[in-house]
Design a protein around this motif. Structure first.
Motif, PDB file in Angstrom:
ATOM      1  N   ILE A 181       0.742  -1.029   0.022  1.00 13.73           N
ATOM      2  CA  ILE A 181       0.068   0.107   0.007  1.00 13.73           C
ATOM      3  C   ILE A 181       0.968   1.125   0.044  1.00 13.73           C
ATOM      4  O   ILE A 181       1.988   1.228   0.806  1.00 13.73           O
ATOM      5  N   ASP A 182       0.212   2.232  -0.685  1.00 13.48           N
ATOM      6  CA  ASP A 182       1.191   3.343  -0.970  1.00 13.48           C
ATOM      7  C   ASP A 182       0.740   4.297   0.268  1.00 13.48           C
ATOM      8  O   ASP A 182      -0.289   4.292   0.969  1.00 13.48           O
ATOM      9  N   SER A 183       1.823   5.001   0.710  1.00  9.17           N
ATOM     10  CA  SER A 183       1.424   5.801   2.169  1.00  9.17           C
ATOM     11  C   SER A 183       0.489   6.806   2.247  1.00  9.17           C
ATOM     12  O   SER A 183      -0.460   6.929   3.009  1.00  9.17           O
ATOM     13  N   ALA A 184       0.324   7.609   0.820  1.00 11.77           N
ATOM     14  CA  ALA A 184      -0.686   8.342   0.744  1.00 11.77           C
ATOM     15  C   ALA A 184      -2.002   7.862   0.884  1.00 11.77           C
ATOM     16  O   ALA A 184      -2.797   8.423   1.471  1.00 11.77           O
ATOM     17  N   ILE A 185      -2.372   6.462   0.449  1.00 19.32           N
ATOM     18  CA  ILE A 185      -3.623   6.064   0.720  1.00 19.32           C
ATOM     19  C   ILE A 185      -3.834   5.325   2.198  1.00 19.32           C
ATOM     20  O   ILE A 185      -4.740   5.665   2.797  1.00 19.32           O
ATOM     21  N   ALA A 186      -2.739   4.834   2.617  1.00 16.02           N
ATOM     22  CA  ALA A 186      -2.933   4.401   4.116  1.00 16.02           C
ATOM     23  C   ALA A 186      -3.251   5.345   5.116  1.00 16.02           C
ATOM     24  O   ALA A 186      -3.908   5.422   6.026  1.00 16.02           O
ATOM     25  N   ASP A 187      -2.719   6.747   4.758  1.00 17.86           N
ATOM     26  CA  ASP A 187      -2.918   7.870   5.711  1.00 17.86           C
ATOM     27  C   ASP A 187      -4.081   8.774   5.230  1.00 17.86           C
ATOM     28  O   ASP A 187      -4.300   9.931   6.045  1.00 17.86           O
ATOM     29  N   ASP A 188      -4.753   8.390   4.298  1.00 16.24           N
ATOM     30  CA  ASP A 188      -5.719   9.224   3.771  1.00 16.24           C
ATOM     31  C   ASP A 188      -6.934   9.162   4.630  1.00 16.24           C
ATOM     32  O   ASP A 188      -7.782   8.256   4.599  1.00 16.24           O
ATOM     33  N   PRO A 189      -7.267  10.178   5.382  1.00 14.89           N
ATOM     34  CA  PRO A 189      -8.478  10.135   6.476  1.00 14.89           C
ATOM     35  C   PRO A 189      -9.651  10.117   5.705  1.00 14.89           C
ATOM     36  O   PRO A 189     -10.735   9.681   6.459  1.00 14.89           O
ATOM     37  N   ALA A 190      -9.982  10.280   4.384  1.00 12.37           N
ATOM     38  CA  ALA A 190     -11.303  10.232   3.933  1.00 12.37           C
ATOM     39  C   ALA A 190     -11.419   8.724   3.253  1.00 12.37           C
ATOM     40  O   ALA A 190     -12.641   8.237   3.181  1.00 12.37           O
ATOM     41  N   ARG A 191     -10.309   8.092   3.109  1.00  9.04           N
ATOM     42  CA  ARG A 191     -10.468   6.440   2.543  1.00  9.04           C
ATOM     43  C   ARG A 191     -10.177   5.476   3.502  1.00  9.04           C
ATOM     44  O   ARG A 191     -10.669   4.358   3.697  1.00  9.04           O
TER      45      ARG A 191
END
Length: 313
Positions: free
Chosen positions: A274-284
């Motif tokens: 998983i990409d960090s931007a996705i793992a840390d995305d509060p919306a998703r």
């Protein structure tokens, strides 16, 4: 719970009927509200002893069982296998005899061999909870995942859930497949052919090897850890190649529904699954919420199994 839980132990999701799953989730929901209110100490397990027996490393599962037990008033003991008699050659059955002599009430077991908790449940008087055995099952993880999904989506029935990555070695995947299909969700498994078990189709799931096709219109995207410690050599390419084809990034996630949620049982290999931007995305991302739900679910499981102890007291 509206129904009396029919089992003495919690060893697997497979075979657990929908009304009991729904009841456990409802009870766990009440513990979410209790924990958030700050009223964390209960007396349900006062005078009871809970032993965490972990033959494999764990952070989230062991700690959340410890917190759950203490919030219900139990005496909690974490047995360190690294410094126990197991390291001196003691067998699992000898360990069972020792635990029986201690008269513990609840035994939480993680073991590298499938079936070890079930074997212990036949040899000890305590109620046994499977905290993950080999590549078999991890029932409380599936329950906390289901609770997380239900809180975000309002239901399980009719949802499309894509479970992605190392399905072959994942007890999390197996427990989730059993629970989600039992509750009438549509389940897809997505990954390289070498990491999809041969019996996957017989479990009532759809099999995809292309990530974008597998994620198309999914409501839930559940990523799994790449379990290299259980793998034979050659099952996957390099980490970089794995991420290119099966790691979750924004481009692949765009194939799912715009409001799809992203899950991961942890620990994460960022940049691999998983990409960090996705793992840390509060919306998703609901990865942090999964951890919170883990405490509530384990409180519910301890509560239910302790009811049988109280009836037999």
């Amino acid at each position: 719970m509206t129904l009396a839980y029919p089992h003495r132990h919690l060893l697997a999701i497979e075979g657990l009927e929908p009304p009991y799953i729904a009841d456990l989730l409802e009870l766990a929901e009440s513990y979410v509200l209790l924990n958030r209110s700050g009223k964390t100490q209960r007396d349900l397990l006062r005078g009871r002893t809970l032993i965490n027996l972990f033959f494999e490393d764990s952070t989230r599962t062991r700690t959340s069982f410890e917190i759950a037990g203490k919030r219900l008033g139990a005496d909690v003991i974490n047995m360190s296998v690294a410094t126990s008699s197991v390291k001196k050659g003691e067998t699992l059955l000898d360990t069972a005899v020792t635990l029986n002599a201690m008269n513990c009430d609840l035994l939480v077991v993680r073991h590298g061999q499938s079936g070890a908790p079930a074997l212990l449940s036949q040899k000890v008087s305590a109620a046994v909870i499977n905290a993950g055995d080999g590549t078999h099952e991890h029932p409380t993880q599936a329950l906390l995942d289901a609770l997380t999904i239900r809180r975000r989506k309002g239901r399980l029935e009719g949802l499309t859930v894509a479970i992605c990555g190392d399905i072959l070695h994942s007890r999390v995947a197996r427990s989730n497949i059993h629970l989600l299909t039992t509750m009438n969700a549509r389940v897809r498994v997505v990954g390289p052919p070498t990491l999809i078990p041969a019996e996957a189709a017989r479990l009532g799931v759809e099999v995809f090897h292309d990530m974008r096709a597998g994620l198309r219109d999914a409501d839930v995207v559940m990523m799994l850890r790449l379990q290299r410690e259980r793998m034979a050599a050659g099952l996957v390419p390099s980490s970089r190649e794995f991420f290119r084809f099966w790691g979750l990034d924004s481009e692949k996630l765009a194939a799912a529904k715009p409001d799809a949620i992203v899950m991961h049982p942890g620990p994460m290999n960022r940049g691999v699954e998983i990409d960090s931007a996705i793992a840390d995305d509060p919306a998703r991302s609901v990865i942090g919420e999964q951890v919170e739900m883990g405490v509530a679910v384990r409180m519910a499981v301890l509560d239910v199994l302790a009811r049988d102890l109280r009836r037999n007291a």
